[in-house]
Every structure is written in C-alpha cells, then in structure tokens.
Design an enzyme around this catalytic site. Structure first.
Site, mmCIF file in Angstrom:
data_model
loop_
_atom_site.group_PDB
_atom_site.id
_atom_site.type_symbol
_atom_site.label_atom_id
_atom_site.label_comp_id
_atom_site.label_asym_id
_atom_site.label_seq_id
_atom_site.Cartn_x
_atom_site.Cartn_y
_atom_site.Cartn_z
ATOM 1 N N ASP A 13 0.839 -1.200 0.000
ATOM 2 C CA ASP A 13 0.000 0.000 0.000
ATOM 3 C C ASP A 13 0.878 1.257 0.000
ATOM 4 O OD1 ASP A 13 -2.070 -1.782 0.216
ATOM 5 O OD2 ASP A 13 -2.556 -1.310 2.315
ATOM 6 N N GLY A 39 -3.256 -5.467 1.139
ATOM 7 C CA GLY A 39 -3.927 -6.493 0.331
ATOM 8 C C GLY A 39 -4.973 -7.160 1.205
ATOM 9 N N ALA A 42 -3.955 -10.699 2.419
ATOM 10 C CA ALA A 42 -2.844 -10.666 3.368
ATOM 11 C C ALA A 42 -3.281 -10.047 4.699
ATOM 12 C CB ALA A 42 -1.687 -9.879 2.768
ATOM 13 N N THR A 220 -21.722 -5.703 7.419
ATOM 14 C CA THR A 220 -21.059 -4.741 8.310
ATOM 15 C C THR A 220 -21.503 -3.327 7.930
ATOM 16 O OG1 THR A 220 -19.091 -4.753 6.908
ATOM 17 C CG2 THR A 220 -19.074 -6.229 8.783
ATOM 18 N N GLY A 222 -20.243 -0.252 9.273
ATOM 19 C CA GLY A 222 -19.326 0.740 9.839
ATOM 20 C C GLY A 222 -19.491 0.842 11.338
ATOM 21 N N ALA A 251 -8.486 -1.327 5.994
ATOM 22 C CA ALA A 251 -8.347 -2.706 6.501
ATOM 23 C C ALA A 251 -9.230 -3.019 7.704
ATOM 24 C CB ALA A 251 -6.897 -3.064 6.823
ATOM 25 N N ALA A 252 -10.100 -2.096 8.108
ATOM 26 C CA ALA A 252 -10.975 -2.411 9.249
ATOM 27 C C ALA A 252 -11.812 -3.659 8.927
ATOM 28 C CB ALA A 252 -11.883 -1.233 9.557
ATOM 29 N N GLY A 253 -12.307 -3.740 7.697
ATOM 30 C CA GLY A 253 -13.099 -4.912 7.298
ATOM 31 C C GLY A 253 -12.253 -6.175 7.299
ATOM 32 N N ASP A 254 -11.002 -6.059 6.918
ATOM 33 C CA ASP A 254 -10.120 -7.232 6.894
ATOM 34 C C ASP A 254 -9.858 -7.735 8.319
ATOM 35 O OD1 ASP A 254 -9.957 -6.864 4.157
ATOM 36 O OD2 ASP A 254 -8.180 -5.595 4.322
ATOM 37 N N SER A 293 -1.730 -1.795 11.610
ATOM 38 C CA SER A 293 -2.745 -1.410 12.607
ATOM 39 C C SER A 293 -3.438 -2.618 13.250
ATOM 40 C CB SER A 293 -3.811 -0.538 11.927
ATOM 41 O OG SER A 293 -4.628 -1.324 11.076
#
Ligand code: RIB
Length: 314
Positions: A13, A39, A42, A220, A222, A251-254, A293
């Site tokens: 990124d 990614g 990942a 989801t 938010g 990446a919060a969803g990841d 994070s």
C-alpha cells in the site's frame, strides 16, 4: 489448534494523507507519504494470525522487492507461506491509497501477480485445503480462482467465509457454496441490488442472499455495527460495534474478518465472534495503515471486556 486457510491478495500500500479525498479531475496537496504491507487477503491472514489462529496463506506475489518484503512480514507473523507463488516478470500487487483527515479512504489497486493465482494453483495446494478447518476468501483475485477454491471446500466439507470485497457481481456457483458472507453496505447493495438505508434494507438483502444458498449473512455497517442473519439461530438482529475515534479505516473490514474466522473456529457463537471482530476492527482504525494497525489477540480480548458495556447502539 484448528487451521485457517486464507486465499487472496497480497499488495503493498502506497499511502498519502490528504485533507480530503480528491474528486474526479481534482488534485489535492497531501502531507505524509508511507508504504505499508496490505492487500485484503494478506491483511485477513495477518489479522487471523494475530488473533491466535494457525494460518496458511495461499497467494501470489511478483519477483520483486515488494513481494519478498511482504512474504518476510507474513513469516514474522508465523503464517505458513509454503503455497505463496512467486511469479516471474509480473509486478506484485500495488494499492494507491488516499486517507483523509476524517480517516476515510479511497483505494485503487493494480492486481499484478494477484491475478496470476489460478484455479490450478488451488488444486496444487491440496494439502493446505485438506488441513484447513475453515477457509476465508475475498475478491481481489480472479473469480475463476475463487470458484475453484469454494468448489474444493465443498468437496471437503470445509466451511467458507466469503468477504465479497471489492464490490462486484457474483455467480450463483460461488454464492451457493458460501457458508458465511460478510459484505459491507456497498458490497451488499451491489450483490443484491437492494438499497440498505436501515435495518429493513439489511433484512431484505440478507433474505436475497439466503435464497441464493448462503446460510449466514453478516452485513457490516461501519460504526453502527453489523446486521446478522442466520435463520438457524433466530431472527435477524443488529450486533452493535464500539464507538472510537478513527484515524484510518483502511483494513478495518479485513481485521473484522480475520478475527471473526478465528473466533468461529474456536467454537464461539456468532454474536460473540462478531463482538470480538468489532473490537479488533475498533482497535485497528485508531492506528494508521493496514497490517501495521492489526491488534494482537490479548489487546482485542482486553478491549472487548473493558468496553462491552459501551457497545455503540445507534
Ligand atoms: O482492505 C484494505 C486493502 O485494500 C488495502 O490494504 C489495499 O491493499 C486494498 O487491497
């Protein structure tokens, strides 16, 4: 320990902090530039590993420093990288990300090697599929590859969690082999064609996905939390999230998906697993970057216990 198989993308990124996300045709002057491993595949693999899962990651990177640095990072997180393919003459995946002062982001991805991960690679990774208790997969690789991966899971009766990101239309052959689907609002709207303005919209979208053969739907929403629909465990319901000040939602969803997968593989209930996934995501949005994070399980458990009473119920 149960093994989590993650099949998906590996990116690097390239991130610029901007006052606000540029509109089409606009140039904005940003401030800090940073490079972080990312990614969706990942990030989810790292999130699952830091949540305490034993993770096998199937992916493809280019024969370049971005790819080799990324794989070094996965190894540091104790992820099994035996099935990560290195593609000659192909660049590793790259994501250009603008992050605004409000913590919102806009992402453009050049898939590079991610699109070289093939259905045949899924067949060659037979041992990884055999060992897995659950597979977590997203859509930054080709749909043919996703299709073959879910077919193999069906043959082996391995549970599939599909995070349908980025938003796209999906063939029935993928949806009807999915046990748990985890779209965000925009992804659910794209898949179902149903506007999700409130809980009723989420219910309608979930019904649409159930009719396609998906057993459990988690949309989801938010900071509002997630809408859970699993007819076997009761009527659709909101599982509230945790209110925090976000600096970067990348990446919060990841993180949500990686932690969810581990909690479910531990036998936790859907509600408990979603609560832990919310907690991990809430911790991640308070720090910059994707993999940089992602919290460790101890931090997530501590945050979850400490904030249970403050679950955001808006
Ligand atoms: O979900 C966040 C990820 O999307 C980023 O890390 C970026 O690489 C894109 O794939």
């Amino acid at each position: 320990m149960k093994k989590i198989l993650v099949v998906g993308s590996s990116n690097t990124d390239l991130i610029i902090q901007v006052p606000e996300i540029p509109r089409p045709g606009e140039t904005v002057l940003g401030s800090r530039f940073q490079t972080f491993p990312g990614g969706k595949g990942a990030n989810q693999a790292v999130a699952a590993a830091r949540a305490g899962g034993e993770v096998i990651f199937i992916a493809a990177v280019g024969d370049d420093p971005y790819g080799s640095e990324a794989v070094k990072g996965y190894r540091r997180d104790r992820i099994n990288c035996e099935d990560i393919k290195v593609c000659r003459d192909t660049p590793s995946g790259i994501a250009l990300i603008s992050v605004s002062e409000k913590g919102e982001n806009a992402i453009s991805v050049a898939p590079g090697a991610n699109y070289k991960l093939s259905p045949e690679d899924m067949e060659e990774a037979e041992a990884a599929f055999d060992e897995a208790d659950l597979m977590l997969i997203q859509l930054e690789i080709t749909l043919d590859t996703v299709h073959r991966a879910v077919e193999i899971c069906e043959e082996l009766r391995t549970r599939v969690i599909l995070n349908p990101a980025p938003a796209t239309d999906l063939p029935d052959g993928i949806l009807n082999r999915t046990d748990i689907i985890t779209p965000n609002e925009a992804e659910a709207e794209r898949l179902t064609g149903i506007r999700i303005r409130n809980e009723k919209g989420a219910w309608k979208a979930a019904e649409w996905l159930h009719r396609k053969g998906v057993r459990t739907v988690i949309i989801t929403l938010g900071a509002r939390g997630a809408y859970l629909s699993d007819p076997a465990t009761g009527p659709g319901r909101m599982i509230p999230g945790f209110a925090v000040n976000a600096v970067d939602t990348t990446a919060a969803g990841d993180v949500f998906n990686g932690q969810l997968a581990v909690a479910l593989s531990e036998g936790k209930s859907l509600e408990h697993a979603i609560g832990l996934a919310h907690a991990a995501a809430a911790l991640s949005v308070q720090k910059a970057g994707a993999q940089s994070s992602i919290p460790m399980r101890e931090e997530t458990d501590y945050f979850y216990q400490a904030n249970l009473a403050n679950q955001h119920t808006k």
